[in-house]
Design a protein around this motif. Structure first.
Motif, PDB file in Angstrom:
ATOM      1  N   ASN A   6       0.851  -1.183   0.000  1.00 30.38           N
ATOM      2  CA  ASN A   6       0.000   0.000   0.000  1.00 30.38           C
ATOM      3  C   ASN A   6       0.889   1.236   0.000  1.00 30.38           C
ATOM      4  O   ASN A   6       1.849   1.319   0.756  1.00 30.38           O
ATOM      5  N   ARG A   7       0.572   2.180  -0.867  1.00 33.83           N
ATOM      6  CA  ARG A   7       1.299   3.448  -0.919  1.00 33.83           C
ATOM      7  C   ARG A   7       0.330   4.531  -1.382  1.00 33.83           C
ATOM      8  O   ARG A   7      -0.707   4.219  -1.972  1.00 33.83           O
ATOM      9  N   PRO A   8       0.619   5.792  -1.096  1.00 29.50           N
ATOM     10  CA  PRO A   8      -0.331   6.876  -1.352  1.00 29.50           C
ATOM     11  C   PRO A   8      -0.891   6.926  -2.770  1.00 29.50           C
ATOM     12  O   PRO A   8      -2.072   7.186  -2.959  1.00 29.50           O
ATOM     13  N   GLU A   9      -0.079   6.656  -3.778  1.00 31.54           N
ATOM     14  CA  GLU A   9      -0.570   6.757  -5.160  1.00 31.54           C
ATOM     15  C   GLU A   9      -1.538   5.636  -5.541  1.00 31.54           C
ATOM     16  O   GLU A   9      -2.152   5.684  -6.605  1.00 31.54           O
ATOM     17  N   LEU A  10      -1.715   4.644  -4.663  1.00 37.66           N
ATOM     18  CA  LEU A  10      -2.666   3.554  -4.909  1.00 37.66           C
ATOM     19  C   LEU A  10      -3.919   3.678  -4.035  1.00 37.66           C
ATOM     20  O   LEU A  10      -4.748   2.778  -4.017  1.00 37.66           O
ATOM     21  N   GLN A  11      -4.054   4.788  -3.341  1.00 37.54           N
ATOM     22  CA  GLN A  11      -5.170   4.971  -2.417  1.00 37.54           C
ATOM     23  C   GLN A  11      -6.265   5.845  -3.020  1.00 37.54           C
ATOM     24  O   GLN A  11      -6.026   6.623  -3.940  1.00 37.54           O
TER      25      GLN A  11
ATOM     26  N   HIS B 230     -10.148   8.524   0.790  1.00 37.86           N
ATOM     27  CA  HIS B 230     -10.235   8.309   2.233  1.00 37.86           C
ATOM     28  C   HIS B 230      -8.975   7.665   2.797  1.00 37.86           C
ATOM     29  O   HIS B 230      -8.911   7.387   3.994  1.00 37.86           O
ATOM     30  N   GLY B 231      -7.996   7.404   1.939  1.00 38.36           N
ATOM     31  CA  GLY B 231      -6.744   6.805   2.379  1.00 38.36           C
ATOM     32  C   GLY B 231      -6.743   5.282   2.361  1.00 38.36           C
ATOM     33  O   GLY B 231      -5.773   4.663   2.795  1.00 38.36           O
ATOM     34  N   PHE B 232      -7.818   4.673   1.869  1.00 35.10           N
ATOM     35  CA  PHE B 232      -7.869   3.209   1.752  1.00 35.10           C
ATOM     36  C   PHE B 232      -7.217   2.806   0.425  1.00 35.10           C
ATOM     37  O   PHE B 232      -7.269   3.561  -0.548  1.00 35.10           O
ATOM     38  N   LEU B 233      -6.661   1.601   0.386  1.00 32.95           N
ATOM     39  CA  LEU B 233      -6.169   1.074  -0.883  1.00 32.95           C
ATOM     40  C   LEU B 233      -7.363   1.036  -1.846  1.00 32.95           C
ATOM     41  O   LEU B 233      -8.447   0.571  -1.488  1.00 32.95           O
ATOM     42  N   HIS B 234      -7.178   1.546  -3.047  1.00 36.06           N
ATOM     43  CA  HIS B 234      -8.266   1.691  -4.007  1.00 36.06           C
ATOM     44  C   HIS B 234      -8.874   0.339  -4.377  1.00 36.06           C
ATOM     45  O   HIS B 234      -8.161  -0.663  -4.519  1.00 36.06           O
ATOM     46  N   GLY B 235     -10.188   0.308  -4.549  1.00 37.03           N
ATOM     47  CA  GLY B 235     -10.890  -0.907  -4.939  1.00 37.03           C
ATOM     48  C   GLY B 235     -10.398  -1.474  -6.254  1.00 37.03           C
ATOM     49  O   GLY B 235     -10.433  -2.690  -6.474  1.00 37.03           O
TER      50      GLY B 235
ATOM     51  N   LYS C   2     -16.469 -12.145 -10.075  1.00 38.67           N
ATOM     52  CA  LYS C   2     -17.285 -11.299  -9.204  1.00 38.67           C
ATOM     53  C   LYS C   2     -16.485 -11.044  -7.948  1.00 38.67           C
ATOM     54  O   LYS C   2     -15.777 -11.928  -7.473  1.00 38.67           O
ATOM     55  N   ILE C   3     -16.585  -9.835  -7.427  1.00 35.99           N
ATOM     56  CA  ILE C   3     -15.863  -9.495  -6.201  1.00 35.99           C
ATOM     57  C   ILE C   3     -16.813  -8.858  -5.200  1.00 35.99           C
ATOM     58  O   ILE C   3     -17.705  -8.096  -5.581  1.00 35.99           O
ATOM     59  N   ASN C   4     -16.644  -9.216  -3.944  1.00 38.73           N
ATOM     60  CA  ASN C   4     -17.364  -8.591  -2.837  1.00 38.73           C
ATOM     61  C   ASN C   4     -16.335  -7.938  -1.923  1.00 38.73           C
ATOM     62  O   ASN C   4     -15.413  -8.611  -1.446  1.00 38.73           O
ATOM     63  N   TYR C   5     -16.495  -6.647  -1.683  1.00 35.96           N
ATOM     64  CA  TYR C   5     -15.627  -5.926  -0.756  1.00 35.96           C
ATOM     65  C   TYR C   5     -16.263  -6.021   0.628  1.00 35.96           C
ATOM     66  O   TYR C   5     -17.450  -5.739   0.785  1.00 35.96           O
ATOM     67  N   SER C   6     -15.485  -6.416   1.617  1.00 36.82           N
ATOM     68  CA  SER C   6     -16.061  -6.625   2.945  1.00 36.82           C
ATOM     69  C   SER C   6     -15.742  -5.512   3.945  1.00 36.82           C
ATOM     70  O   SER C   6     -16.477  -5.331   4.902  1.00 36.82           O
ATOM     71  N   ARG C   7     -14.650  -4.797   3.738  1.00 35.66           N
ATOM     72  CA  ARG C   7     -14.287  -3.680   4.628  1.00 35.66           C
ATOM     73  C   ARG C   7     -13.226  -2.836   3.947  1.00 35.66           C
ATOM     74  O   ARG C   7     -12.592  -3.289   3.000  1.00 35.66           O
ATOM     75  N   PRO C   8     -12.998  -1.622   4.438  1.00 41.70           N
ATOM     76  CA  PRO C   8     -11.961  -0.770   3.839  1.00 41.70           C
ATOM     77  C   PRO C   8     -10.583  -1.439   3.918  1.00 41.70           C
ATOM     78  O   PRO C   8     -10.244  -2.086   4.906  1.00 41.70           O
ATOM     79  N   ALA C   9      -9.804  -1.239   2.865  1.00 42.86           N
ATOM     80  CA  ALA C   9      -8.474  -1.845   2.769  1.00 42.86           C
ATOM     81  C   ALA C   9      -7.453  -0.930   3.434  1.00 42.86           C
ATOM     82  O   ALA C   9      -6.875  -0.050   2.799  1.00 42.86           O
TER      83      ALA C   9
END
Length: 138
Positions: free
Chosen positions: A40-45, A48-53, A82-89
């Motif tokens: 994880n690094r800033p350019e991939l967020q 909100h600062g989470f790793l981008h979906g 298919k993907i399900n996101y369960s919480r912020p990364a």
């Protein structure tokens, strides 16, 4: 797992410009499984600062395809997933672990979990399932 198939998997991974762009790493392969990591690094967020979906989705898609391709014995493509996101990364490193559930001569149905590692913990952030097919020769 033969050395040849492992070497093949790494050569395919290293040939992917997008994986190099993300600085992703193929960290483990088996006869029907794969693990891929991205720090994880800033350019991939996202804002909100989470790793981008999109990065999480890339990890799931690529891990599914590698697991399916290894199970099928060669070059493969994603037919659908298919993907399900369960919480912020949130965390230091995202890790996707995929394996083939069932395989025929032409396709593999695979599952993947994506976790964030950080502060000595591993948290599930997404689950994906996909169908992987043998790459067409034409």
């Amino acid at each position: 797992m033969t050395t040849d198939l492992t070497a093949f998997a790494h050569s395919v991974f290293e040939a992917q410009p997008f994986s190099r762009f993300l600085a992703a790493e193929l960290t483990d392969v088996g006869p029907d499984s794969a693990e891929i990591r991205v720090r994880n690094r800033p350019e991939l967020q996202q804002q909100h600062g989470f790793l981008h979906g999109g990065v999480i989705s890339y990890l799931a898609d690529n891990a599914l395809t590698f697991a399916g391709g290894l199970a099928l014995g060669g070059d493969a493509l994603t037919a659908e997933y298919k993907i399900n996101y369960s919480r912020p990364a949130i965390g230091e490193t995202a890790v996707a672990r995929a394996f083939a559930l069932t395989t025929t001569r032409r396709q593999a149905v695979c599952q993947c979990t994506v976790h964030m590692l950080g502060d000595g913990e591993e948290r599930l952030v997404a689950v994906a399932q996909g169908t992987i097919v043998v790459a067409a020769k034409d």
